[in-house]
Design an enzyme around this catalytic site. Structure first.
Site, PDB file in Angstrom:
ATOM      1  N   ASP A   1     -64.880  81.943 -37.226  1.00  0.00           N
ATOM      2  CA  ASP A   1     -63.554  82.578 -37.092  1.00  0.00           C
ATOM      3  C   ASP A   1     -63.143  83.037 -38.490  1.00  0.00           C
ATOM      4  O   ASP A   1     -62.267  82.478 -39.108  1.00  0.00           O
ATOM      5  CB  ASP A   1     -62.542  81.586 -36.509  1.00  0.00           C
ATOM      6  CG  ASP A   1     -62.375  80.314 -37.317  1.00  0.00           C
ATOM      7  OD1 ASP A   1     -63.323  79.919 -38.046  1.00  0.00           O
ATOM      8  OD2 ASP A   1     -61.291  79.697 -37.250  1.00  0.00           O
TER       9      ASP A   1
ATOM     10  N   HIS B   1     -64.721  73.724 -46.342  1.00  0.00           N
ATOM     11  CA  HIS B   1     -65.248  73.106 -45.119  1.00  0.00           C
ATOM     12  C   HIS B   1     -66.568  73.708 -44.595  1.00  0.00           C
ATOM     13  O   HIS B   1     -67.549  73.014 -44.383  1.00  0.00           O
ATOM     14  CB  HIS B   1     -64.242  73.256 -43.962  1.00  0.00           C
ATOM     15  CG  HIS B   1     -62.884  72.714 -44.185  1.00  0.00           C
ATOM     16  ND1 HIS B   1     -62.587  71.376 -44.161  1.00  0.00           N
ATOM     17  CD2 HIS B   1     -61.706  73.352 -44.393  1.00  0.00           C
ATOM     18  CE1 HIS B   1     -61.287  71.199 -44.330  1.00  0.00           C
ATOM     19  NE2 HIS B   1     -60.719  72.381 -44.474  1.00  0.00           N
ATOM     20  N   ASP B   2     -66.506  75.020 -44.283  1.00  0.00           N
ATOM     21  CA  ASP B   2     -67.550  75.597 -43.422  1.00  0.00           C
ATOM     22  C   ASP B   2     -68.915  75.716 -44.100  1.00  0.00           C
ATOM     23  O   ASP B   2     -69.957  75.575 -43.442  1.00  0.00           O
ATOM     24  CB  ASP B   2     -67.101  76.977 -42.922  1.00  0.00           C
ATOM     25  CG  ASP B   2     -65.923  76.871 -41.960  1.00  0.00           C
ATOM     26  OD1 ASP B   2     -65.619  75.748 -41.518  1.00  0.00           O
ATOM     27  OD2 ASP B   2     -65.314  77.915 -41.666  1.00  0.00           O
TER      28      ASP B   2
ATOM     29  N   ASN C   1     -56.196  67.293 -39.460  1.00  0.00           N
ATOM     30  CA  ASN C   1     -55.467  68.240 -40.318  1.00  0.00           C
ATOM     31  C   ASN C   1     -54.505  69.120 -39.516  1.00  0.00           C
ATOM     32  O   ASN C   1     -53.725  69.863 -40.105  1.00  0.00           O
ATOM     33  CB  ASN C   1     -56.416  69.088 -41.178  1.00  0.00           C
ATOM     34  CG  ASN C   1     -57.378  69.933 -40.362  1.00  0.00           C
ATOM     35  OD1 ASN C   1     -57.354  69.925 -39.133  1.00  0.00           O
ATOM     36  ND2 ASN C   1     -58.236  70.678 -41.047  1.00  0.00           N
TER      37      ASN C   1
ATOM     38  N   ASP D   1     -62.880  80.087 -45.983  1.00  0.00           N
ATOM     39  CA  ASP D   1     -64.052  79.217 -46.149  1.00  0.00           C
ATOM     40  C   ASP D   1     -65.217  79.675 -45.282  1.00  0.00           C
ATOM     41  O   ASP D   1     -66.391  79.492 -45.653  1.00  0.00           O
ATOM     42  CB  ASP D   1     -63.718  77.744 -45.882  1.00  0.00           C
ATOM     43  CG  ASP D   1     -63.222  77.488 -44.479  1.00  0.00           C
ATOM     44  OD1 ASP D   1     -62.462  78.318 -43.956  1.00  0.00           O
ATOM     45  OD2 ASP D   1     -63.586  76.451 -43.890  1.00  0.00           O
ATOM     46  N   ASP D   2     -64.928  80.335 -44.148  1.00  0.00           N
ATOM     47  CA  ASP D   2     -66.012  80.925 -43.343  1.00  0.00           C
ATOM     48  C   ASP D   2     -66.744  81.988 -44.172  1.00  0.00           C
ATOM     49  O   ASP D   2     -67.959  82.162 -44.039  1.00  0.00           O
ATOM     50  CB  ASP D   2     -65.441  81.612 -42.096  1.00  0.00           C
ATOM     51  CG  ASP D   2     -64.599  80.683 -41.254  1.00  0.00           C
ATOM     52  OD1 ASP D   2     -65.037  80.249 -40.185  1.00  0.00           O
ATOM     53  OD2 ASP D   2     -63.460  80.388 -41.682  1.00  0.00           O
TER      54      ASP D   2
HETATM   55  C1  BDR Z   1     -61.643  74.368 -40.137  1.00  0.00           C
HETATM   56  O1  BDR Z   1     -60.537  75.123 -39.635  1.00  0.00           O
HETATM   57  C2  BDR Z   1     -60.509  76.398 -40.225  1.00  0.00           C
HETATM   58  O2  BDR Z   1     -59.247  76.657 -40.758  1.00  0.00           O
HETATM   59  C3  BDR Z   1     -61.543  76.416 -41.307  1.00  0.00           C
HETATM   60  O3  BDR Z   1     -62.154  77.685 -41.411  1.00  0.00           O
HETATM   61  C4  BDR Z   1     -62.503  75.346 -40.907  1.00  0.00           C
HETATM   62  O4  BDR Z   1     -63.510  75.851 -40.067  1.00  0.00           O
HETATM   63  C5  BDR Z   1     -61.134  73.206 -40.965  1.00  0.00           C
HETATM   64  O5  BDR Z   1     -60.380  72.334 -40.167  1.00  0.00           O
HETATM   65 CA    CA Z   2     -63.786  78.270 -39.810  1.00  0.00          CA
END
Ligand code: BDR
Ligand code: CA
Length: 327
Positions: A10, A241-242, A160, A14-15
């Site tokens: 998505d 994260h990703d 989160n 971070d993606d």
């Molecule tokens: C995940 O949620 C999205 O906001 C980020 O891209 C990550 O995949 C982190 O909780």
């Molecule tokens: Ca993501």
């Protein structure tokens, strides 16, 4: 040795790092990308993914559009406050025109799995709606893949989006539950490790000081780092994260603690909705085998991994496309 990968994302900030890492790393053969709603609407995610591969001269990597909302309800809130209105920290190039493939993200997963049986690691770093659709269309999909790695969930860490739920899971708990129940080797890269594997402001500066590819990533990460500075860490640090899920999914980052246990997703309507419930009761006995367990829950990995991402992006040099307004 390379690992064949399909990335489902998505595409927010971070993606974008995850796509860059997958497209640039010599041990990864990025076969295709699927777009899913989540941080941004699916159309924006698809354009951002196509823009990212175009930057590294890999417009040959097909980008397919996927689901626009969760299985059971209309689209929920997007993550504009985290990723910017364009999912690129508000520094994306609005003049970029993406070319997408005609098939859906779910159909693309199925077709490629049939073409490369047992070889593909499916790495999903957004809500899991595309995966659930693919599973519904093709219940034997698990036998056609090498495995599935997700960024999502929280085993011992807090959530989160709610006290117990992580964003990618709570966006579509029914889809996530289907993914956890399917008989594939599932690897869960959740907040237990992604909240502890951070990019520093100095590392973001290294990105800005590199070629135009890494400099773009450094600009994208500014908005994202602002969010985490204000809402999580109280200093200039950002989650990534990703990209962690990509590295763990292909084995360029080996977790130091990742037991295989039974795991479920709470799809109830109480305060636990979206929680990943992982059976970690074996913790004090070295995690003995559990009957039927097929979910590897990553609990610990190298917290300094961000530097490897920075180094890869800095070495990538300059963008293959003009970066327009974003340059
Ligand atoms: C995940 O949620 C999205 O906001 C980020 O891209 C990550 O995949 C982190 O909780
Ligand atoms: Ca993501």
């Amino acid at each position: 040795m390379t690992t064949k990968v399909i990335l489902d994302c998505d595409t927010g900030c971070d993606d974008t790092l995850a796509i860059l890492y997958a497209a640039l790393h010599p041990e990864i053969e990025l076969l295709a990308i699927g777009a899913v709603w989540g941080n941004v609407p699916v159309a924006t995610a698809a354009v951002n993914s196509a823009h990212t591969v175009a930057m590294v001269g890999r417009s040959d990597i097909p980008v397919a559009s996927g689901t626009a909302g969760p299985l059971l309800r209309g689209p929920e809130n997007f993550g504009y406050h985290v990723h910017g209105i364009d999912g690129q920290g508000n520094v994306g190039d609005p003049s970029f025109v993406a070319t997408l493939v005609e098939e859906s993200a779910a159909d693309q997963i199925i077709r490629l799995a049939l073409e490369h049986p047992g070889e593909i690691e499916l790495i999903a770093v957004g809500p899991f709606t595309n995966l659930a659709v693919a599973l519904a269309l093709r219940p034997d999909l698990p036998s056609l893949l090498r495995g599935v790695t997700i960024m999502g969930g929280a085993a011992l860490a807090p959530g989160n989006r709610t006290p117990v739920a992580e964003a990618n899971i709570i966006h579509d708990p029914e889809a996530a539950a289907a993914v956890f129940a399917a008989p594939w080797r599932l690897r869960m890269v959740g907040l237990d490790v992604t909240m502890r594997t951070l990019m520093t402001e100095a590392q973001r500066q290294q990105l800005l000081d590199g070629g135009t590819i890494s400099a773009y990533a450094g600009r994208v990460m500014r908005f994202y780092m602002d969010y985490f500075t204000e809402n999580a860490f109280s200093e200039r640090l950002s989650c990534i994260h990703d990209v962690l899920a990509v590295a763990i999914g292909v084995g360029t980052l080996i977790p130091t603690l990742a037991p295989t246990v039974n795991a479920w997703v709470d799809t109830g309507n109480g305060p636990g909705r979206g929680q990943t419930i992982c059976d970690l009761r074996g913790r004090y006995m070295g995690f003995p085998d559990q009957e039927g367990a097929h979910c590897q829950v990553v609990l610990e990995s190298d917290p300094l991994f961000a530097q490897a991402v920075v180094d890869l992006l800095v070495a990538a040099g300059d963008s293959a496309i003009p970066l327009g307004a974003a340059a």
